[in-house]
Design a protein around this motif. Structure first.
Motif, PDB file in Angstrom:
ATOM      1  N   MET A  79     -35.966   6.055  -1.824  1.00  0.00           N
ATOM      2  CA  MET A  79     -36.381   6.216  -0.451  1.00  0.00           C
ATOM      3  C   MET A  79     -37.902   6.081  -0.380  1.00  0.00           C
ATOM      4  SD  MET A  79     -35.754   9.416   2.048  1.00  0.00           S
ATOM      5  CE  MET A  79     -34.377   8.909   3.016  1.00  0.00           C
ATOM      6  N   ILE A  80     -38.377   5.612   0.719  1.00  0.00           N
ATOM      7  CA  ILE A  80     -39.803   5.346   0.900  1.00  0.00           C
ATOM      8  C   ILE A  80     -40.628   6.626   0.879  1.00  0.00           C
ATOM      9  CG2 ILE A  80     -40.566   5.369   3.318  1.00  0.00           C
ATOM     10  CD1 ILE A  80     -40.964   2.402   3.074  1.00  0.00           C
ATOM     11  N   PHE A  81     -40.093   7.702   1.444  1.00  0.00           N
ATOM     12  CA  PHE A  81     -40.819   8.972   1.449  1.00  0.00           C
ATOM     13  C   PHE A  81     -40.990   9.515   0.031  1.00  0.00           C
ATOM     14  CE2 PHE A  81     -38.970   9.246   5.831  1.00  0.00           C
ATOM     15  CZ  PHE A  81     -40.169   9.107   6.497  1.00  0.00           C
ATOM     16  N   HIS A  82     -39.939   9.411  -0.746  1.00  0.00           N
ATOM     17  CA  HIS A  82     -39.979   9.934  -2.112  1.00  0.00           C
ATOM     18  C   HIS A  82     -41.020   9.194  -2.951  1.00  0.00           C
ATOM     19  CE1 HIS A  82     -35.887  12.095  -2.063  1.00  0.00           C
ATOM     20  NE2 HIS A  82     -36.254  11.855  -0.835  1.00  0.00           N
ATOM     21  N   SER A  83     -41.013   7.872  -2.846  1.00  0.00           N
ATOM     22  CA  SER A  83     -41.975   7.114  -3.650  1.00  0.00           C
ATOM     23  C   SER A  83     -43.405   7.354  -3.172  1.00  0.00           C
ATOM     24  CB  SER A  83     -41.636   5.625  -3.615  1.00  0.00           C
ATOM     25  OG  SER A  83     -41.732   5.120  -2.299  1.00  0.00           O
ATOM     26  N   ALA A  84     -43.601   7.530  -1.878  1.00  0.00           N
ATOM     27  CA  ALA A  84     -44.952   7.823  -1.362  1.00  0.00           C
ATOM     28  C   ALA A  84     -45.426   9.184  -1.847  1.00  0.00           C
ATOM     29  CB  ALA A  84     -44.956   7.775   0.161  1.00  0.00           C
ATOM     30  N   LEU A  85     -44.522  10.150  -1.855  1.00  0.00           N
ATOM     31  CA  LEU A  85     -44.890  11.496  -2.313  1.00  0.00           C
ATOM     32  C   LEU A  85     -45.224  11.487  -3.799  1.00  0.00           C
ATOM     33  CD1 LEU A  85     -45.211  14.524  -1.852  1.00  0.00           C
ATOM     34  CD2 LEU A  85     -42.755  14.770  -2.236  1.00  0.00           C
ATOM     35  N   VAL A  86     -44.399  10.856  -4.603  1.00  0.00           N
ATOM     36  CA  VAL A  86     -44.643  10.815  -6.051  1.00  0.00           C
ATOM     37  C   VAL A  86     -45.925  10.043  -6.349  1.00  0.00           C
ATOM     38  CG1 VAL A  86     -43.748   9.959  -8.245  1.00  0.00           C
ATOM     39  CG2 VAL A  86     -42.228  11.145  -6.673  1.00  0.00           C
ATOM     40  N   ARG A  87     -46.172   8.952  -5.637  1.00  0.00           N
ATOM     41  CA  ARG A  87     -47.391   8.169  -5.850  1.00  0.00           C
ATOM     42  C   ARG A  87     -48.635   9.000  -5.519  1.00  0.00           C
ATOM     43  NH1 ARG A  87     -46.051   3.990  -3.051  1.00  0.00           N
ATOM     44  NH2 ARG A  87     -46.865   4.777  -1.102  1.00  0.00           N
ATOM     45  N   GLY A 119     -35.173  18.149   0.687  1.00  0.00           N
ATOM     46  CA  GLY A 119     -35.377  16.776   0.233  1.00  0.00           C
ATOM     47  C   GLY A 119     -36.675  16.617  -0.550  1.00  0.00           C
ATOM     48  N   LEU A 120     -37.575  17.565  -0.400  1.00  0.00           N
ATOM     49  CA  LEU A 120     -38.818  17.565  -1.179  1.00  0.00           C
ATOM     50  C   LEU A 120     -38.576  17.960  -2.625  1.00  0.00           C
ATOM     51  CD1 LEU A 120     -41.309  19.383   1.195  1.00  0.00           C
ATOM     52  CD2 LEU A 120     -41.461  17.040   0.421  1.00  0.00           C
ATOM     53  N   ALA A 121     -37.534  18.682  -2.872  1.00  0.00           N
ATOM     54  CA  ALA A 121     -37.302  19.248  -4.205  1.00  0.00           C
ATOM     55  C   ALA A 121     -37.133  18.155  -5.265  1.00  0.00           C
ATOM     56  CB  ALA A 121     -36.078  20.155  -4.188  1.00  0.00           C
ATOM     57  N   ARG A 122     -36.418  17.117  -4.945  1.00  0.00           N
ATOM     58  CA  ARG A 122     -36.168  16.078  -5.951  1.00  0.00           C
ATOM     59  C   ARG A 122     -37.438  15.334  -6.366  1.00  0.00           C
ATOM     60  NH1 ARG A 122     -32.265  10.867  -5.754  1.00  0.00           N
ATOM     61  NH2 ARG A 122     -32.416  10.396  -7.963  1.00  0.00           N
ATOM     62  N   PRO A 123     -38.248  14.821  -5.431  1.00  0.00           N
ATOM     63  CA  PRO A 123     -39.461  14.122  -5.884  1.00  0.00           C
ATOM     64  C   PRO A 123     -40.474  15.065  -6.545  1.00  0.00           C
ATOM     65  CG  PRO A 123     -39.305  14.061  -3.486  1.00  0.00           C
ATOM     66  CD  PRO A 123     -38.044  14.645  -4.000  1.00  0.00           C
ATOM     67  N   VAL A 124     -40.549  16.297  -6.080  1.00  0.00           N
ATOM     68  CA  VAL A 124     -41.464  17.254  -6.703  1.00  0.00           C
ATOM     69  C   VAL A 124     -40.987  17.589  -8.116  1.00  0.00           C
ATOM     70  CG1 VAL A 124     -42.345  19.610  -6.589  1.00  0.00           C
ATOM     71  CG2 VAL A 124     -42.364  18.192  -4.546  1.00  0.00           C
ATOM     72  N   ALA A 125     -39.691  17.793  -8.291  1.00  0.00           N
ATOM     73  CA  ALA A 125     -39.150  18.061  -9.623  1.00  0.00           C
ATOM     74  C   ALA A 125     -39.332  16.855 -10.539  1.00  0.00           C
ATOM     75  CB  ALA A 125     -37.679  18.435  -9.530  1.00  0.00           C
ATOM     76  N   GLN A 126     -39.167  15.670  -9.978  1.00  0.00           N
ATOM     77  CA  GLN A 126     -39.375  14.442 -10.738  1.00  0.00           C
ATOM     78  C   GLN A 126     -40.833  14.347 -11.202  1.00  0.00           C
ATOM     79  OE1 GLN A 126     -38.705  11.013  -8.277  1.00  0.00           O
ATOM     80  NE2 GLN A 126     -38.152   9.717 -10.012  1.00  0.00           N
TER      81      GLN A 126
END
Length: 163
Positions: free
Chosen positions: A1-9, A97-104
């Motif tokens: 998802m675009i939000f997840h990749s933006a957050l991780v980046r 939904g924040l939990a997955r990219p933050v955990a990643q």
């Protein structure tokens, strides 16, 4: 998802800056402490650089943990402040939904922190203890440094060597 990749980046970019800042702080405080010990004769001036490196390695556990915490705090705080979280929530993604990219993002930091705490820090502290112990076990004549008064280990003599 675009939000997840933006957050991780954004987390990764902020993590590098946070890590560099924290490491600079640790290095500068360690440098001051080791130079103080060397100037007062509690450690060998020729071992300043190795002692700074070993002390910094032993502090990596704290630096890595603080980097992960501060990075998440900085990025999510900025997203809330600049209303990027409003976009996130209005698109149907919940706070969970924040939990997955933050955990990643956090997972490598957990592994690195565990490695530093279980392997690197004990090794570095052991090496520092060996270096300082070998300096303390030197004879009185070897401990004397120019321009400073030094008391012998027995406390019965005082040495002074002019520059």
């Amino acid at each position: 998802m675009i939000f997840h990749s933006a957050l991780v980046r954004e987390l990764r970019a902020t993590a590098w800056a946070t890590f560099a800042t924290l490491l600079t702080i640790v290095l500068s405080t360690t440098l001051i402490r080791i130079l103080d010990q060397a100037s007062t004769g509690r450690s060998d001036p020729s071992l300043v650089v190795p002692l700074i490196a070993l002390s910094s390695v032993s502090s990596l556990t704290l630096v890595v943990s603080l980097t992960a915490f501060l990075t998440i705090l900085i990025v999510l705080g900025r997203w809330w402040r600049e209303s990027e979280m409003v976009v996130w929530l209005s698109s149907g993604v919940s706070l969970w939904g924040l939990a997955r990219p933050v955990a990643q993002f956090v997972w490598p930091f957990v592994l690195m922190s565990a490695f530093c705490a279980l392997v690197l820090s004990p090794w570095a502290r052991g090496q520092m203890d060996d270096v300082t112990e070998s300096f303390q076990n030197r004879s009185d004549v070897q401990r004397v440094s120019p321009g400073q008064f030094r008391e012998s280990a027995s406390g019965q003599r005082v040495f002074f060597v002019e520059m």
